[in-house]
Design a protein around this motif. Sequence first.
Motif, short mmCIF file in Angstrom:
data_model
loop_
_atom_site.label_atom_id
_atom_site.label_comp_id
_atom_site.label_asym_id
_atom_site.label_seq_id
_atom_site.Cartn_x
_atom_site.Cartn_y
_atom_site.Cartn_z
N LEU A 124 64.85 -3.94 1.60
CA LEU A 124 66.25 -4.32 1.39
C LEU A 124 66.83 -4.94 2.67
O LEU A 124 67.37 -6.04 2.66
CB LEU A 124 67.06 -3.07 0.98
N THR A 125 66.66 -4.23 3.79
CA THR A 125 67.27 -4.65 5.06
C THR A 125 66.74 -6.01 5.54
O THR A 125 65.58 -6.33 5.33
CB THR A 125 66.97 -3.58 6.14
N ALA A 129 71.50 -8.12 7.85
CA ALA A 129 72.19 -7.26 6.87
C ALA A 129 71.47 -5.94 6.70
O ALA A 129 70.36 -5.88 6.18
CB ALA A 129 72.26 -7.98 5.51
N ASP A 132 75.48 -3.39 5.54
CA ASP A 132 76.12 -4.31 4.58
C ASP A 132 75.03 -4.97 3.74
O ASP A 132 74.80 -6.18 3.81
CB ASP A 132 76.93 -5.35 5.37
N ALA A 154 63.58 -6.88 7.23
CA ALA A 154 63.42 -6.30 8.57
C ALA A 154 63.39 -4.77 8.51
O ALA A 154 64.00 -4.17 7.62
CB ALA A 154 64.59 -6.75 9.45
N THR A 157 59.64 0.22 6.39
CA THR A 157 58.62 1.27 6.52
C THR A 157 57.36 0.83 5.78
O THR A 157 57.45 0.36 4.64
CB THR A 157 59.18 2.59 5.92
N GLY A 361 67.53 5.20 9.18
CA GLY A 361 66.90 4.69 7.95
C GLY A 361 67.56 5.27 6.71
O GLY A 361 67.95 6.43 6.70
N ASP A 362 67.71 4.44 5.68
CA ASP A 362 68.32 4.85 4.40
C ASP A 362 69.82 5.11 4.54
O ASP A 362 70.41 5.77 3.68
CB ASP A 362 67.61 6.10 3.86
N THR A 364 73.08 5.01 7.84
CA THR A 364 73.46 5.68 9.09
C THR A 364 74.50 6.78 8.82
O THR A 364 75.10 6.83 7.75
CB THR A 364 74.09 4.65 10.06
C1 LIG Z 1 62.95 4.48 10.87
C2 LIG Z 1 63.61 3.47 9.97
C3 LIG Z 1 63.03 3.18 8.74
C4 LIG Z 1 63.62 2.22 7.91
N1 LIG Z 1 62.99 1.89 6.73
C5 LIG Z 1 63.53 0.92 5.93
C6 LIG Z 1 62.86 0.51 4.72
O1 LIG Z 1 61.79 1.02 4.37
N2 LIG Z 1 63.43 -0.46 3.97
C7 LIG Z 1 64.62 -1.05 4.31
O2 LIG Z 1 65.07 -1.91 3.57
N3 LIG Z 1 65.26 -0.70 5.47
C8 LIG Z 1 64.75 0.27 6.27
N4 LIG Z 1 65.37 0.60 7.46
C9 LIG Z 1 66.59 -0.09 7.84
C10 LIG Z 1 67.83 0.77 7.70
O3 LIG Z 1 68.13 1.03 6.35
C11 LIG Z 1 68.99 0.10 8.46
O4 LIG Z 1 68.61 0.07 9.82
C12 LIG Z 1 70.32 0.81 8.27
O5 LIG Z 1 70.77 0.67 6.95
C13 LIG Z 1 71.40 0.30 9.24
O6 LIG Z 1 71.46 -1.09 9.24
P1 LIG Z 1 71.41 -1.91 10.61
O7 LIG Z 1 70.26 -1.38 11.40
O8 LIG Z 1 71.40 -3.35 10.30
O9 LIG Z 1 72.72 -1.50 11.41
P2 LIG Z 1 74.20 -2.16 11.23
O10 LIG Z 1 74.53 -2.28 9.79
O11 LIG Z 1 74.26 -3.38 12.07
O12 LIG Z 1 75.11 -1.03 11.88
C14 LIG Z 1 75.12 -0.83 13.30
C15 LIG Z 1 76.02 0.39 13.60
O13 LIG Z 1 77.35 0.15 13.11
C16 LIG Z 1 77.74 1.16 12.23
N5 LIG Z 1 78.53 0.59 11.15
C17 LIG Z 1 78.18 -0.44 10.32
N6 LIG Z 1 79.19 -0.69 9.46
C18 LIG Z 1 80.17 0.20 9.72
C19 LIG Z 1 81.46 0.46 9.14
N7 LIG Z 1 81.91 -0.24 8.10
N8 LIG Z 1 82.21 1.45 9.68
C20 LIG Z 1 81.75 2.20 10.71
N9 LIG Z 1 80.53 2.01 11.28
C21 LIG Z 1 79.75 1.03 10.80
C22 LIG Z 1 76.44 1.75 11.70
O14 LIG Z 1 76.62 3.08 11.26
C23 LIG Z 1 75.54 1.66 12.92
O15 LIG Z 1 75.75 2.75 13.76
C24 LIG Z 1 64.80 1.56 8.31
C25 LIG Z 1 65.37 1.87 9.56
C26 LIG Z 1 64.78 2.79 10.38
C27 LIG Z 1 65.40 3.08 11.74
#
Ligand SMILES: Cc1cc2nc3c(=O)[nH]c(=O)nc-3n(C[C@H](O)[C@H](O)[C@H](O)COP(=O)(O)OP(=O)(O)OC[C@H]3O[C@@H](n4cnc5c(N)ncnc54)[C@H](O)[C@@H]3O)c2cc1C
Length: 385
Positions: A124-125, A129, A132, A154, A157, A361-362, A364
């Motif tokens: 998904l990620t 994005a 969001d 991006a 897993t 992951g899944d 924050t």
């Molecule tokens: C170990 C791990 C495994 C993962 N596995 C997968 C996977 O298998 N498949 C997949 O699709 N993705 C996966 N992900 C991605 C994960 O789902 C995203 O990293 C996560 O959803 C956050 O998105 P971002 O990293 O782009 O952070 P951003 O969306 O850029 O957010 C950055 C920070 O801002 C905060 N924030 C964002 N919006 C708001 C708001 N409206 N109000 C307050 N705070 C906010 C967030 O909480 C975070 O602290 C994985 C991530 C990790 C670390």
Amino acid sequence: MDFGFSDEEKLFAESLRQFARTKLKPEYRKWDAGTPYPREKLRELASMGVTALRVPEAYGGVDASYVMTGIASEELARGDYNVTLFLQLGAMCANIIAKHGSEGVRREWLPTIASGERLLALGLTEPGAGSDAAAIKTRALREGDYYVLQGEKASITFAGSADACIVFARTSESERGARGISALLVPLDIPGVSRQVYPSAGEKLTRRGSLIFDGARVPADHLLGAEGGGFAQALSGFDYNRALIALASLGAAQESLEETIEHAKQRTTFGRPLAEREGVSFQIAEHLTLVASARLLAYQCLALCDRGQRHSKEGAMAKWLGPKVAVEAIHACIILHGWMGYSDEMPFVQRLRDVIGLEIGDGTPEIMKGIIARETFGRNFMIYK
Ligand SMILES: Cc1cc2nc3c(=O)[nH]c(=O)nc-3n(C[C@H](O)[C@H](O)[C@H](O)COP(=O)(O)OP(=O)(O)OC[C@H]3O[C@@H](n4cnc5c(N)ncnc54)[C@H](O)[C@@H]3O)c2cc1C
């Protein structure tokens, strides 16, 4: 209200705890180097029933309850936190395929997920994005009998090792936001797919990374559900998986606390065991209490899911609280072991690095609180719109 497990659930928990302690725990550190996890190990997990839990019986699975799936997550994490990702991704992908796949796709993929022959990822990620997720840009545009996929997923897993990925992509040029997003089952051995594994701080066994699609042609019958229905599919799986993440984190924390209890009984300072010092035993008492509370919340979420009741709020509560409580407990275990706790020969620092990964992951902590707030205040007051 019944807080106890059935005899069958207790037996399953005991057999997995035994497996986790004798087979997984001795090798936990070994997989911290990021070397690929051998497929025979995945098949060994399958022989314990782990990969078949959410696969329907008609396709070689056991159709287990969500509570049973949670038990597996909690117990396996006592041996190796990262192994629970095979369970989580297997369960989420099997659920989506079973509910939305064509009969051909179900027959081809579900039995091999159950048997541990094939490993699936969920994409998904994207680089632009994450939280969001409705802002994704990857496109899958229909050309005859194929969807042509263009874009990058991006932080996925199992990006480095999966056989296929359920990819969420835009199938419509005109629809904006969540409505234009569809789910496709994409075999990762087709032309136009490349992978990049990240140097990760933890969860190295999962070979997390990017999946890059450059004109990859996916058979049209690999569309899962209707065009435009993909976002809802992703979200429905996240709700219960959040409880599985919480239980994995709490399993790792509980094991750490039990190891620390033994250490505190053995280690003497100033002529007395650490366990006799309130400064030590009260810390452990507090962490045990917090772990037990978060655990009940996670099982409540799964029990609601089993009954077909709404569980988004409980899933978000468990996902925020479980990993947070686990990180704090494991951190205390490091300190209570002194210099030994900080050594790579003990499992605590690796557990800490691994659990922090699934704080993000899944979804924050901020997004989890946003969901709890949405379920409390209503959609007019959402933090993410
Ligand atoms: C170990 C791990 C495994 C993962 N596995 C997968 C996977 O298998 N498949 C997949 O699709 N993705 C996966 N992900 C991605 C994960 O789902 C995203 O990293 C996560 O959803 C956050 O998105 P971002 O990293 O782009 O952070 P951003 O969306 O850029 O957010 C950055 C920070 O801002 C905060 N924030 C964002 N919006 C708001 C708001 N409206 N109000 C307050 N705070 C906010 C967030 O909480 C975070 O602290 C994985 C991530 C990790 C670390």
